[in-house]
Design a protein around this motif. Structure first.
Motif, PDB file in Angstrom:
ATOM      1  N   ALA A 147     -27.645 105.855  48.559  1.00  0.00           N
ATOM      2  CA  ALA A 147     -27.844 107.150  49.203  1.00  0.00           C
ATOM      3  C   ALA A 147     -29.021 107.097  50.172  1.00  0.00           C
ATOM      4  CB  ALA A 147     -28.080 108.222  48.141  1.00  0.00           C
ATOM      5  N   ARG A 148     -30.088 106.431  49.777  1.00  0.00           N
ATOM      6  CA  ARG A 148     -31.258 106.287  50.655  1.00  0.00           C
ATOM      7  C   ARG A 148     -30.899 105.538  51.930  1.00  0.00           C
ATOM      8  NH1 ARG A 148     -34.515 102.198  51.685  1.00  0.00           N
ATOM      9  NH2 ARG A 148     -36.691 102.570  52.303  1.00  0.00           N
ATOM     10  N   LYS A 149     -30.158 104.464  51.778  1.00  0.00           N
ATOM     11  CA  LYS A 149     -29.739 103.677  52.941  1.00  0.00           C
ATOM     12  C   LYS A 149     -28.825 104.483  53.856  1.00  0.00           C
ATOM     13  CE  LYS A 149     -27.114  99.528  54.150  1.00  0.00           C
ATOM     14  NZ  LYS A 149     -26.234  98.445  53.636  1.00  0.00           N
ATOM     15  N   LEU A 150     -27.927 105.265  53.263  1.00  0.00           N
ATOM     16  CA  LEU A 150     -26.996 106.070  54.050  1.00  0.00           C
ATOM     17  C   LEU A 150     -27.735 107.108  54.898  1.00  0.00           C
ATOM     18  CD1 LEU A 150     -24.065 106.829  54.709  1.00  0.00           C
ATOM     19  CD2 LEU A 150     -24.112 108.349  52.730  1.00  0.00           C
ATOM     20  N   LEU A 216     -35.811 110.932  48.615  1.00  0.00           N
ATOM     21  CA  LEU A 216     -35.247 109.829  47.834  1.00  0.00           C
ATOM     22  C   LEU A 216     -36.203 108.637  47.799  1.00  0.00           C
ATOM     23  CD1 LEU A 216     -31.463 109.832  48.805  1.00  0.00           C
ATOM     24  CD2 LEU A 216     -32.591 110.877  46.839  1.00  0.00           C
ATOM     25  N   HIS A 217     -36.915 108.423  48.888  1.00  0.00           N
ATOM     26  CA  HIS A 217     -37.855 107.296  48.903  1.00  0.00           C
ATOM     27  C   HIS A 217     -39.001 107.533  47.920  1.00  0.00           C
ATOM     28  CE1 HIS A 217     -39.649 103.678  50.539  1.00  0.00           C
ATOM     29  NE2 HIS A 217     -40.784 104.317  50.705  1.00  0.00           N
ATOM     30  N   ARG A 218     -39.468 108.764  47.825  1.00  0.00           N
ATOM     31  CA  ARG A 218     -40.516 109.068  46.841  1.00  0.00           C
ATOM     32  C   ARG A 218     -39.991 108.877  45.424  1.00  0.00           C
ATOM     33  NH1 ARG A 218     -41.682 113.264  50.593  1.00  0.00           N
ATOM     34  NH2 ARG A 218     -40.397 114.723  49.403  1.00  0.00           N
ATOM     35  N   LYS A 219     -38.748 109.232  45.194  1.00  0.00           N
ATOM     36  CA  LYS A 219     -38.148 109.020  43.874  1.00  0.00           C
ATOM     37  C   LYS A 219     -38.067 107.528  43.575  1.00  0.00           C
ATOM     38  CE  LYS A 219     -33.943 110.005  41.199  1.00  0.00           C
ATOM     39  NZ  LYS A 219     -34.666 110.576  40.068  1.00  0.00           N
ATOM     40  N   LEU A 220     -37.709 106.737  44.572  1.00  0.00           N
ATOM     41  CA  LEU A 220     -37.657 105.283  44.397  1.00  0.00           C
ATOM     42  C   LEU A 220     -39.023 104.717  44.041  1.00  0.00           C
ATOM     43  CD1 LEU A 220     -35.733 102.778  46.615  1.00  0.00           C
ATOM     44  CD2 LEU A 220     -38.165 102.406  46.222  1.00  0.00           C
ATOM     45  N   ILE A 223     -39.941 105.409  40.429  1.00  0.00           N
ATOM     46  CA  ILE A 223     -39.249 104.520  39.492  1.00  0.00           C
ATOM     47  C   ILE A 223     -39.913 103.154  39.466  1.00  0.00           C
ATOM     48  CG2 ILE A 223     -37.081 103.314  39.032  1.00  0.00           C
ATOM     49  CD1 ILE A 223     -35.610 105.725  40.165  1.00  0.00           C
ATOM     50  N   VAL A 224     -40.228 102.621  40.627  1.00  0.00           N
ATOM     51  CA  VAL A 224     -40.858 101.298  40.706  1.00  0.00           C
ATOM     52  C   VAL A 224     -42.241 101.321  40.072  1.00  0.00           C
ATOM     53  CG1 VAL A 224     -41.748  99.563  42.305  1.00  0.00           C
ATOM     54  CG2 VAL A 224     -39.539 100.633  42.737  1.00  0.00           C
ATOM     55  N   ARG A 225     -42.975 102.395  40.281  1.00  0.00           N
ATOM     56  CA  ARG A 225     -44.323 102.497  39.734  1.00  0.00           C
ATOM     57  C   ARG A 225     -44.320 102.476  38.208  1.00  0.00           C
ATOM     58  NH1 ARG A 225     -45.399 107.058  41.820  1.00  0.00           N
ATOM     59  NH2 ARG A 225     -45.885 106.213  43.886  1.00  0.00           N
ATOM     60  N   ASN A 226     -43.268 102.993  37.604  1.00  0.00           N
ATOM     61  CA  ASN A 226     -43.178 103.053  36.144  1.00  0.00           C
ATOM     62  C   ASN A 226     -42.375 101.905  35.540  1.00  0.00           C
ATOM     63  OD1 ASN A 226     -44.603 105.508  36.159  1.00  0.00           O
ATOM     64  ND2 ASN A 226     -42.719 106.671  36.501  1.00  0.00           N
ATOM     65  N   VAL A 242     -38.535  98.396  47.525  1.00  0.00           N
ATOM     66  CA  VAL A 242     -37.087  98.496  47.722  1.00  0.00           C
ATOM     67  C   VAL A 242     -36.401  97.209  47.274  1.00  0.00           C
ATOM     68  CG1 VAL A 242     -35.252  98.837  49.412  1.00  0.00           C
ATOM     69  CG2 VAL A 242     -37.375 100.132  49.616  1.00  0.00           C
ATOM     70  N   VAL A 243     -36.964  96.055  47.657  1.00  0.00           N
ATOM     71  CA  VAL A 243     -36.377  94.769  47.277  1.00  0.00           C
ATOM     72  C   VAL A 243     -36.441  94.587  45.761  1.00  0.00           C
ATOM     73  CG1 VAL A 243     -36.531  92.265  47.577  1.00  0.00           C
ATOM     74  CG2 VAL A 243     -36.989  93.774  49.502  1.00  0.00           C
ATOM     75  N   ALA A 244     -37.569  94.949  45.165  1.00  0.00           N
ATOM     76  CA  ALA A 244     -37.734  94.771  43.717  1.00  0.00           C
ATOM     77  C   ALA A 244     -36.746  95.635  42.937  1.00  0.00           C
ATOM     78  CB  ALA A 244     -39.167  95.110  43.319  1.00  0.00           C
ATOM     79  N   LEU A 245     -36.601  96.901  43.343  1.00  0.00           N
ATOM     80  CA  LEU A 245     -35.683  97.787  42.623  1.00  0.00           C
ATOM     81  C   LEU A 245     -34.234  97.355  42.828  1.00  0.00           C
ATOM     82  CD1 LEU A 245     -35.592 100.372  40.883  1.00  0.00           C
ATOM     83  CD2 LEU A 245     -35.164 101.640  42.997  1.00  0.00           C
TER      84      LEU A 245
END
Length: 363
Positions: A147-150, A216-220, A223-226, A242-245
């Protein structure tokens, strides 16, 4: 449940039910063709039901059948149907699409009924390639990335269309960042009332896309931070959130690979080979597997070679490959090695090592 018989095959008797049976499912959006064969390949039952787990379970949970394997081809509905069948205790197996297509191509006539028959026979003779069905967490993370990419692509498409639209009137946008883009467009169309009426809806749509993209980027990032694994993978130079997730969502369960080097072929980052007799040709990378993950790894490799200033054994290795084989091949080789290293770090629970000391052989 909608059920319609596809043939006049007799129902399995109690004596026949003692033998093993195998089921093939040809899934479409509305209906799924089901074919059940016995161990000799004889068709026991053929029906067509609604593409919903409950309807499939009602057919496959028949006590007169002793189903050994149920095959369904990987597709848009396969994860949802597979989870429903597996939770019901049915031996469902999601099978690889390209291998199934090659097998079914031998049939002279293609139909849902014939495809279900072919899949059932594949399950009977054990001629299939299983596909890993991701966990619900990985599926949700992948949906977030998609969705973020779209949203980002749609916003860029509007920006490019605006540039082309104004260029027809001699108004050149020039080099401008995303933040100042709207102000630049308003500056160009100032004094052109007709153009302003056309451009304003496009700018409004772009603004909403950018706002939703930022959400959506803030949501990403949250998630990565946690996520401990994502934070560990980000210690590799060039690897961002982004790559890690995306990597954790793609690999899902690292233990499903026999070793770290097996990740490269799965992501389509190893050369394809065509060998026949004395002929042996090695071509470009196979490009199979997850295209989004492959693209992100390629971008991470570019960042590592071009933007990361701190020296490391990995960058030194890539620079040596670039001297021998060229920069393009070095980036592809570095992409594959990044995938291998990330898997090894995930399994070992270690962070990136900047020097060659204590590097595991698998990396």
């Amino acid at each position: 449940m909608i059920e319609r018989g596809l043939s006049k095959q007799p129902q399995a008797s109690g004596k026949e039910a003692q033998h093993e049976t195998f089921a093939g499912l040809d899934v479409s959006v509305k209906e799924t063709s089901v074919c059940i064969v016995d161990e000799t390949g004889k068709i026991c039952r053929e029906v067509k039901v609604v593409s919903h787990p409950d309807d499939l379970i009602a057919v496959l949970k028949d006590p007169t059948l002793r189903i050994e394997r149920i095959g369904l081809e990987a597709g848009p509905l396969s994860q949802w149907l597979f989870e429903g069948l597996a939770n019901a205790g049915l031996p469902a197996i999601c099978i690889e699409t390209r291998h199934t297509k090659a097998f079914l191509k031998a049939q002279p006539n293609k139909s849902d009924r014939n495809d279900a028959r072919g899949i059932a026979q594949m399950m009977r003779v054990n001629l299939y390639r299983p596909v890993h069905v991701k966990t619900m967490t990985s599926q949700k993370r992948r949906a977030l990335l998609t969705a973020r990419k779209l949203l980002r692509e749609k916003a860029l498409a509007i920006e490019n269309d605006l540039r082309g639209l104004l260029r027809n009137f001699g108004l050149k946008v020039g080099v401008v960042g995303a933040v100042k883009f709207e102000a630049r467009i308003c500056e160009l169309v100032k004094g052109h009332f007709d153009l302003s009426e056309i451009v304003e809806p496009l700018l409004d749509a772009r603004r909403k896309l950018r706002e939703n993209f930022a959400t959506l980027h803030r949501k990403l990032l949250t998630i990565v931070r946690n996520d401990e694994v994502c934070r560990r993978l980000m210690t590799i130079p060039g690897v961002g959130p982004v790559v890690a997730l995306a990597y954790t969502a793609t690999i899902d369960i690292p233990q499903r690979f026999r070793n770290s080097k097996a990740v490269g072929p799965i992501l389509g980052l190893t050369p394809a080979m065509n060998q026949s007799g004395e002929s042996r040709r090695i071509g470009c990378i196979s490009l199979c597997g997850d295209g989004m993950m492959r693209t992100l790894l390629y971008e991470a490799a570019q960042v590592l070679l071009a933007n990361v200033k701190k020296w490391s054994w990995l960058k030194a290795w890539a620079m040596n490959v670039a001297k021998r084989r060229g920069r393009q091949k070095a980036i592809v080789a570095l992409s594959r090695r990044l995938a291998v290293i990330m898997h090894r770090m995930w399994v070992d629970g270690t962070e990136f090592r900047w020097t060659r000391k204590e590097i595991t052989p698998a990396a």
